[in-house]
Enzyme design. Structure first.
Site, short mmCIF file in Angstrom:
data_model
loop_
_atom_site.label_atom_id
_atom_site.label_comp_id
_atom_site.label_asym_id
_atom_site.label_seq_id
_atom_site.Cartn_x
_atom_site.Cartn_y
_atom_site.Cartn_z
N GLY A 198 49.48 33.75 36.81
CA GLY A 198 48.70 33.98 35.58
C GLY A 198 48.50 35.43 35.21
O GLY A 198 48.39 35.76 34.03
N ARG A 227 53.18 30.89 28.64
CA ARG A 227 52.85 32.19 29.25
C ARG A 227 53.38 33.33 28.38
O ARG A 227 52.82 34.43 28.38
CB ARG A 227 53.48 32.31 30.64
CG ARG A 227 52.87 31.39 31.68
CD ARG A 227 53.26 31.86 33.08
NE ARG A 227 53.09 30.82 34.09
CZ ARG A 227 51.96 30.55 34.72
NH1 ARG A 227 50.88 31.23 34.43
NH2 ARG A 227 51.89 29.59 35.63
N ASP A 240 49.04 29.71 31.33
CA ASP A 240 49.92 28.59 31.00
C ASP A 240 49.17 27.27 30.86
O ASP A 240 48.05 27.11 31.33
CB ASP A 240 50.96 28.41 32.11
CG ASP A 240 50.35 27.79 33.37
OD1 ASP A 240 49.36 28.36 33.88
OD2 ASP A 240 50.83 26.74 33.83
N ASP A 263 43.96 36.63 36.24
CA ASP A 263 43.91 36.40 34.81
C ASP A 263 42.54 35.96 34.32
O ASP A 263 42.00 36.49 33.36
CB ASP A 263 44.99 35.37 34.38
CG ASP A 263 44.94 34.08 35.18
OD1 ASP A 263 44.13 33.97 36.13
OD2 ASP A 263 45.72 33.16 34.87
N GLY A 317 35.87 29.92 39.66
CA GLY A 317 35.63 31.07 40.54
C GLY A 317 36.15 30.89 41.95
O GLY A 317 36.08 31.80 42.76
N ASP A 349 37.29 30.86 36.23
CA ASP A 349 36.87 29.57 35.70
C ASP A 349 35.86 28.97 36.68
O ASP A 349 34.66 29.23 36.57
CB ASP A 349 38.13 28.71 35.51
CG ASP A 349 37.86 27.35 34.90
OD1 ASP A 349 36.68 26.96 34.82
OD2 ASP A 349 38.81 26.66 34.49
N LYS A 396 35.12 32.80 31.88
CA LYS A 396 34.48 31.75 31.08
C LYS A 396 32.97 31.82 31.26
O LYS A 396 32.49 32.12 32.35
CB LYS A 396 35.02 30.38 31.48
CG LYS A 396 36.48 30.20 31.07
CD LYS A 396 36.98 28.80 31.24
CE LYS A 396 38.47 28.73 30.90
NZ LYS A 396 39.08 27.43 31.21
N THR A 443 39.24 30.44 43.17
CA THR A 443 40.44 31.20 43.53
C THR A 443 40.06 32.63 43.91
O THR A 443 40.40 33.11 45.00
CB THR A 443 41.44 31.20 42.36
OG1 THR A 443 41.68 29.85 41.96
CG2 THR A 443 42.74 31.87 42.75
N LEU A 444 39.35 33.30 43.01
CA LEU A 444 39.03 34.71 43.26
C LEU A 444 38.13 34.87 44.49
O LEU A 444 38.31 35.79 45.29
CB LEU A 444 38.39 35.34 42.03
CG LEU A 444 38.56 36.85 41.97
CD1 LEU A 444 40.00 37.24 41.70
CD2 LEU A 444 37.65 37.49 40.93
P1 IMP Z 1 39.31 29.05 39.25
O1 IMP Z 1 39.64 29.02 40.71
O2 IMP Z 1 38.76 27.74 38.75
O3 IMP Z 1 38.45 30.22 38.83
O4 IMP Z 1 40.68 29.09 38.51
C1 IMP Z 1 41.33 30.20 38.29
C2 IMP Z 1 42.77 29.95 37.96
O5 IMP Z 1 42.98 28.75 37.18
C3 IMP Z 1 43.21 31.09 37.12
O6 IMP Z 1 43.79 32.10 37.92
C4 IMP Z 1 44.18 30.47 36.16
O7 IMP Z 1 45.49 30.58 36.68
C5 IMP Z 1 43.78 29.03 36.05
N1 IMP Z 1 42.97 28.80 34.81
C6 IMP Z 1 41.64 28.67 34.71
N2 IMP Z 1 41.25 28.48 33.44
C7 IMP Z 1 42.37 28.50 32.69
C8 IMP Z 1 42.64 28.37 31.29
O8 IMP Z 1 41.76 28.21 30.43
N3 IMP Z 1 43.94 28.44 30.93
C9 IMP Z 1 44.96 28.62 31.81
N4 IMP Z 1 44.76 28.77 33.12
C10 IMP Z 1 43.47 28.70 33.57
MG MG Z 2 45.88 32.13 38.40
#
Ligand code: IMP
Ligand code: MG
Length: 176
Positions: free
Chosen positions: A46, A166, A160, A101, A106, A104, A132, A108-109
């Site tokens: 991303g 992308r 994506d 990127d 959180g 959401d 978000k 992953t980070l």
């Molecule tokens: P998290 O672990 O839920 O914070 O997800 C993060 C990952 O999900 C990001 O690095 C994105 O690759 C993907 N992601 C989260 N929200 C979106 C979105 O609205 N569009 C596309 N990819 C997203």
């Molecule tokens: Mg990602």
């Protein structure tokens, strides 16, 4: 591709202005750090376009490390509870700039940042292009944020849906 985009949320000009100012802020935050001790860790796929633009606003000598993370499975716009992470780069004794990127859920980070902290870097800071407006995302430690956006699924500029969009140059919302 264009016909699938319902509306543009952030146009390319606004993205590029913001990326430049993020680069300036990050550069300032690392100005006292010795060169060659900085590792930019970019979360693929991303952050592909974001990091390519951002790194060109970082004038110091830094190493670039890529790692992978997957949090969506196939045709889904709901984030996976358990992101799959690739191998973390060795960041011991380095100053780390972690770039992704979007925040959401959180997860992953948070997981990547905690994994990197275990390797005993000298310092760590995170940068995301988008966050978000969700409690889950807002509560994750993150020093540099491009834009806070509403909780909707966005694509383009590296983001994506099912592997597509992308290469769309703006950030937009896809048609339902
Ligand atoms: P998290 O672990 O839920 O914070 O997800 C993060 C990952 O999900 C990001 O690095 C994105 O690759 C993907 N992601 C989260 N929200 C979106 C979105 O609205 N569009 C596309 N990819 C997203
Ligand atoms: Mg990602």
């Amino acid at each position: 591709m264009k016909q699938d985009i319902d509306r543009i949320l952030i146009a390319r000009g606004a993205i590029s202005d913001r990326v430049r100012s993020l680069g300036e802020d990050i550069t300032k935050s690392l100005e006292d750090v010795e060169e060659q001790q900085i590792a930019l860790v970019a979360v693929m796929t991303g952050s592909l376009i974001f990091v390519a633009d951002l790194m060109r606003h970082l004038p110091m000598k830094i190493q670039i490390q890529l790692m992978s993370a997957t949090s969506y499975i196939g045709k889904s716009t709901k984030t996976n509870n358990d992101p799959m992470l690739g191998k973390l780069p060795d960041v011991k004794d380095l100053h780390v700039l972690l770039v992704d990127d979007i925040l959401d859920s959180g997860k992953t980070l948070t997981r990547i940042r905690n994994g990197l902290i275990e390797m005993e870097p000298k310092s760590i800071q995170s940068c995301v292009l988008l966050r978000k407006k969700l409690d889950s995302a807002m509560s994750v430690p993150c020093e540099h944020i491009g834009f806070d956006i509403e909780d909707e699924f966005v694509v383009g500029y590296g983001l994506d849906y099912d592997g597509y969009y992308r290469n769309f140059p703006d950030i937009g919302v896809i048609s339902p």
